[in-house]
Write an enzyme that holds these catalytic residues in place. Structure first.
Site, PDB file in Angstrom:
ATOM      1  N   HIS A 142      -7.520   2.733   3.439  1.00 35.78           N
ATOM      2  CA  HIS A 142      -7.377   3.520   4.669  1.00 35.78           C
ATOM      3  C   HIS A 142      -8.728   3.689   5.384  1.00 35.78           C
ATOM      4  O   HIS A 142      -8.775   3.896   6.588  1.00 35.78           O
ATOM      5  CB  HIS A 142      -6.842   4.922   4.356  1.00 35.78           C
ATOM      6  CG  HIS A 142      -5.359   4.983   4.118  1.00 35.78           C
ATOM      7  ND1 HIS A 142      -4.766   4.469   3.001  1.00 35.78           N
ATOM      8  CD2 HIS A 142      -4.350   5.508   4.871  1.00 35.78           C
ATOM      9  CE1 HIS A 142      -3.456   4.694   3.057  1.00 35.78           C
ATOM     10  NE2 HIS A 142      -3.183   5.311   4.183  1.00 35.78           N
ATOM     11  N   GLU A 182      -2.515   9.234   7.712  1.00 36.38           N
ATOM     12  CA  GLU A 182      -1.059   9.011   7.706  1.00 36.38           C
ATOM     13  C   GLU A 182      -0.367   9.893   8.751  1.00 36.38           C
ATOM     14  O   GLU A 182       0.626   9.494   9.350  1.00 36.38           O
ATOM     15  CB  GLU A 182      -0.467   9.300   6.318  1.00 36.38           C
ATOM     16  CG  GLU A 182      -0.834   8.271   5.251  1.00 36.38           C
ATOM     17  CD  GLU A 182      -0.139   6.922   5.435  1.00 36.38           C
ATOM     18  OE1 GLU A 182       1.055   6.890   5.758  1.00 36.38           O
ATOM     19  OE2 GLU A 182      -0.819   5.889   5.245  1.00 36.38           O
ATOM     20  N   CYS A 236     -11.157   2.664  -0.458  1.00 34.18           N
ATOM     21  CA  CYS A 236      -9.762   2.990  -0.154  1.00 34.18           C
ATOM     22  C   CYS A 236      -9.434   2.215   1.106  1.00 34.18           C
ATOM     23  O   CYS A 236     -10.232   2.228   2.071  1.00 34.18           O
ATOM     24  CB  CYS A 236      -9.603   4.496   0.087  1.00 34.18           C
ATOM     25  SG  CYS A 236      -7.996   4.943   0.790  1.00 34.18           S
ATOM     26  N   CYS A 263      -4.322  -1.489  -2.199  1.00 30.95           N
ATOM     27  CA  CYS A 263      -4.449  -0.061  -2.469  1.00 30.95           C
ATOM     28  C   CYS A 263      -5.360   0.080  -3.684  1.00 30.95           C
ATOM     29  O   CYS A 263      -5.003  -0.377  -4.779  1.00 30.95           O
ATOM     30  CB  CYS A 263      -3.058   0.506  -2.761  1.00 30.95           C
ATOM     31  SG  CYS A 263      -3.051   2.230  -3.262  1.00 30.95           S
ATOM     32  N   ASP A 272       0.858  -1.192   0.000  1.00 26.72           N
ATOM     33  CA  ASP A 272       0.000   0.000   0.000  1.00 26.72           C
ATOM     34  C   ASP A 272       0.891   1.238   0.000  1.00 26.72           C
ATOM     35  O   ASP A 272       2.076   1.157   0.345  1.00 26.72           O
ATOM     36  CB  ASP A 272      -0.930   0.034   1.218  1.00 26.72           C
ATOM     37  CG  ASP A 272      -1.909   1.216   1.169  1.00 26.72           C
ATOM     38  OD1 ASP A 272      -2.344   1.590   0.056  1.00 26.72           O
ATOM     39  OD2 ASP A 272      -2.227   1.789   2.231  1.00 26.72           O
ATOM     40  N   SER A 273       0.307   2.359  -0.383  1.00 26.26           N
ATOM     41  CA  SER A 273       1.068   3.605  -0.337  1.00 26.26           C
ATOM     42  C   SER A 273       1.446   3.932   1.109  1.00 26.26           C
ATOM     43  O   SER A 273       2.415   4.645   1.345  1.00 26.26           O
ATOM     44  CB  SER A 273       0.217   4.742  -0.894  1.00 26.26           C
ATOM     45  OG  SER A 273      -0.964   4.859  -0.128  1.00 26.26           O
TER      46      SER A 273
HETATM   47  N1  DGL Z   1      -5.012   3.095   0.686  1.00 31.30           N
HETATM   48  C1  DGL Z   1      -4.976   3.491  -0.653  1.00 31.30           C
HETATM   49  C2  DGL Z   1      -6.178   3.152  -1.464  1.00 31.30           C
HETATM   50  O1  DGL Z   1      -6.802   2.149  -1.187  1.00 31.30           O
HETATM   51  C3  DGL Z   1      -4.109   4.623  -1.040  1.00 31.30           C
HETATM   52  C4  DGL Z   1      -4.542   5.970  -0.711  1.00 31.30           C
HETATM   53  C5  DGL Z   1      -3.562   7.024  -1.140  1.00 31.30           C
HETATM   54  O2  DGL Z   1      -2.346   6.815  -1.037  1.00 31.30           O
HETATM   55  O3  DGL Z   1      -4.033   8.095  -1.551  1.00 31.30           O
HETATM   56  O4  DGL Z   1      -6.520   3.847  -2.396  1.00 31.30           O
END
Ligand code: DGL
Length: 269
Positions: free
Chosen positions: A196, A162, A194, A70, A7-8
């Site tokens: 997150h 984050e 997402c 992600c 993931d990012s």
């Molecule tokens: N958690 C990620 C997603 O599912 C990445 C969010 C991001 O880095 O903007 O899109």
């Protein structure tokens, strides 16, 4: 034996946690590209370059299978990676498929014509890049008819998570839900598109109301990974479990420990 999870940043930990619970004997190498998060405000080319670099790092760590935990990378980069980049013997899977399967109540390989499904009004919450890709709507349209999807790009939420600023994250989630409701007053279901966002699931549910069914990916992806590994045991890989980050390991470890409520120690990728 290790499977890679990318993931990012910290969001993919929601997927990792579910996968570990479902597959306690499998080791996972988790890679957070924290130095470059968020991805959701980047261009598709930039997301592709950063995602392939991170996935290569996971291949180098001995993983034969990498899950892009992600949505932004899955939406903006996965198809191009599958067409021309993934080396022989390696596999990269995204997080859209299990979600679409759950929403449309049918298997991915089911190529029968699209049909009506249980929900007609669906709210999609995702990053600006995922919303711009329209990948979710495209995949849904192949399988379901009569589903109205209203997408809300949730700017700022990933940055706040984050940064560990959960008060800001909560305020932003409530304002994005309000904005969505102005466009679609009565969604029947909501997709947290997402990884997150499950960290804010209670806030989403509270702001949406108890009668809205909230789909989040973690459990669905854990289940689908277990099914995949049963059918492809050769994709278990050779590596050992680890947590890697391109950011500051100390800060990332502290946040991850906070989110998963157990000690997580990241090392430099
Ligand atoms: N958690 C990620 C997603 O599912 C990445 C969010 C991001 O880095 O903007 O899109």
């Amino acid at each position: 034996m290790a499977v890679g999870i990318f993931d990012s940043g910290l969001g993919g930990l929601t997927v990792l946690d579910a996968a570990q619970k479902r597959l306690p004997d499998v080791d996972f190498v988790y890679l957070a590209d924290s130095a470059n998060a968020p991805y959701g405000v980047r261009t598709a080319d930039d997301i592709y370059d950063k995602t392939t670099a991170s996935v290569q790092r996971l291949f180098d760590a001995g993983c034969d299978l990498v899950i892009l935990a992600c949505n932004t990378a899955s939406a903006a980069a996965l198809r191009k990676m599958q067409e021309a980049w993934i080396p022989e013997g390696k596999r990269v899977l995204g997080v859209f498929v299990p979600l679409i399967e759950a929403l449309t109540e049918r298997q991915w390989g089911d190529n029968s014509p699209p049909r009506e499904v249980g929900v007609q009004h669906v709210a999609l919450f995702a990053t600006p890049a995922t919303v711009a890709s329209r990948a979710f709507q495209r995949e849904l349209a192949f399988r379901a008819i009569g589903v109205d999807v209203e997408a809300q790009a949730c700017g700022g939420v990933v940055d706040a998570i984050e940064d560990g600023d959960m008060i800001l994250a909560e305020a932003l989630v409530r304002s994005h839900v309000d904005a969505l409701k102005r466009k679609m007053p009565k969604p029947q279901a909501a997709i947290l598109g997402c990884t997150h966002y499950p960290l804010m699931q209670e806030t989403f549910q509270d702001a949406l109301g108890a009668d809205v069914r909230v789909f989040s990916q973690a459990m669905l992806v854990g289940e689908s990974l277990a099914d995949y590994l049963e059918r492809h045991p050769d994709k278990m890989g050779r590596g050992q479990g680890a947590f890697l980050t391109s950011g500051d390991p100390k800060t990332v470890s502290t946040r991850a420990t906070q989110f998963l409520r157990r000690q997580i120690t990241f090392e430099a990728a």
